[in-house]
Structure formats: structure tokens, C-alpha cells
Write a protein that holds these residues in place. Structure first.
Motif, short mmCIF file in Angstrom:
data_model
loop_
_atom_site.label_atom_id
_atom_site.label_comp_id
_atom_site.label_asym_id
_atom_site.label_seq_id
_atom_site.Cartn_x
_atom_site.Cartn_y
_atom_site.Cartn_z
N LYS A 1 0.84 -1.20 0.00
CA LYS A 1 0.00 0.00 0.00
C LYS A 1 0.87 1.26 0.00
CE LYS A 1 -4.18 -1.75 2.29
NZ LYS A 1 -4.97 -1.74 3.54
N GLN A 2 1.97 1.19 0.72
CA GLN A 2 2.86 2.35 0.79
C GLN A 2 3.55 2.59 -0.56
OE1 GLN A 2 6.06 2.13 3.66
NE2 GLN A 2 5.92 4.31 4.10
N SER B 1 1.19 4.42 -2.62
CA SER B 1 1.00 5.81 -2.20
C SER B 1 2.19 6.71 -2.53
CB SER B 1 0.72 5.88 -0.69
OG SER B 1 1.89 5.57 0.05
N THR C 1 2.28 10.00 -4.70
CA THR C 1 1.90 11.33 -4.22
C THR C 1 3.11 12.23 -3.99
OG1 THR C 1 1.92 10.59 -1.90
CG2 THR C 1 -0.17 10.42 -3.09
#
Length: 209
Positions: free
Chosen positions: A136-137, A140, A143
């Protein structure tokens, strides 16, 4: 008197079991990075369920075979404890400049000094939750990572001990594809561990600002 039933004991994950878990993690981590950073077209990937979430994996047969060959060797090095780091480097296709280095440090979990009372085995559900958080990181990171607006390719580097058995026809000494110190930013990512291995992750990226 009827025999008493003992509660089942949780067996610590074996070296082979841990090796397979770590190898599988690398497979999904590499696919996630290649998709998120646009190294391959989005159409080349399809969704599968893994670790209790949806992950993307390549449908490109050549890439799939290439990764399978690399991960097969990584699996062998994990079993013998002779690999210390895996790096996925994303490189400009035209200039061959390193744009990003995704670094995964591999270490063995040290047994406690007091061996009279071994620690309880780490539940696989906990390991999978840690892996899920890393993936998940990785997703992300879009961004904050700079947009790559040029064609790129990738290379996978393996750092091994001097005693490692390295197939000469498949692996060669190569440039570390480092990013110059003055143009590099680093972000530490999450880590995960089994009863045997610990994986620590970070990404270094070129920043010309």
C-alpha cells in the motif's frame, strides 16, 4: 478418565517457508513498482487478489519469464543466507540515467540470547498484514515521487556475500546505478519480518529541484 486434548502449538515458520514468502513478496513488490511508475503500459497488468487486497501483476509473458528466472535465483540465495540486498533500478531509456532505486535490505532475524524460552512463532496473518502495508505504501509513493515523463527501463541488482554461488552466464558484475548524492532524496518505507528473515525497504529518487 478420557485423555486430555492439548492445545495445538503454532509451529515457527521454517527457512524454506520464510524464503518462499519473501520471494513471493518480491514478485508482487516488483510488479507494483513497475505498474505504479509506468515502466510498462497499464494494459500489460491484470488484477489478482493477494494478501487480502487487490494487486496488479504483469500479463507480459517475456517480463513474467524474466522475473521468474531472477526470483528463482533469489530464492536459492535466500535459502543459503547469501543475499543481503535487492535493488530495482528505474533508468532513463535514452540517457541510461538512474531515476529511482527501490532498495530492499535482507537480513536474518537474530535468535534471542536466552534460548531456554524461544519466542512464540509470528502468525502468518501478521506477516501478511505487514506485507500488505508495504505494498500500500509503494502505491502511495506516487503522491510525492517526481513524475517520470520519459520512457524508462529497469534493472534488478542483487548484492550477495562473497561465498554466494553466482551463475556466471546469468548474473554479471554491474554498475550500481546510483543517483549522485547531491541529486538524491530518500524515503524509508515500512518493513516486514518472518521468524527467519527481515526485509527493510526504502526508495531513493532523482530530484533536480
Amino acid at each position: 478418565m478420557p485423555p486430555t486434548k492439548q492445545a495445538p502449538t503454532r509451529q515457527a515458520i521454517t527457512l524454506k517457508g520464510s524464503t518462499n514468502l519473501v520471494t513471493e513478496f518480491f514478485k508482487y513488490a516488483v510488479n507494483t513498482i513497475l505498474f505504479q511508475r509506468g515502466v510498462y503500459p497499464a494494459d500489460d497488468f491484470h488484477m489478482v487478489k493477494k494478501y487480502g487486497q487487490t494487486v496488479l501483476i504483469t500479463q507480459d509473458l517475456a517480463l513474467e519469464n524474466y522475473l521468474e528466472k531472477i526470483l528463482s535465483q533469489v530464492n536459492k540465495w535466500l535459502l543459503t543466507g547469501s543475499i543481503t540486498q535487492i535493488v530495482l533500478a528505474i533508468i532513463s531509456k535514452d540517457s541510461r540515467t538512474a531515476m529511482e532505486r527501490w532498495v530492499f535490505d535482507v537480513s536474518l532475524v537474530e535468535p534471542p540470547a536466552d534460548t531456554s524460552a524461544p519466542p512464540p512463532a509470528k502468525p502468518e496473518s501478521e506477516i501478511q498484514a505487514e506485507i500488505r502495508n508495504i505494498l500500500k505504501q509503494i502505491v502511495s509513493t506516487v503522491t510525492f515521487l517526481p513524475v517520470i515523463d520519459e520512457p524508462t527501463v529497469f534493472n534488478i541488482l542483487a548484492y550477495t556475500s562473497e561465498s554466494a554461488d553466482v551463475p556466471a552466464d546469468e548474473w554479471v558484475d554491474t554498475d550500481p546505478l546510483a543517483i549522485e548524492a547531491g541529486k538524491s532524496q530518500q524515503v524509508k518505507l515500512r518493513n516486514f519480518s518472518t521468524d527467519v528473515h527481515r526485509i527493510e525497504a526504502m526508495v531513493a529518487y532523482r530530484y533536480d529541484g
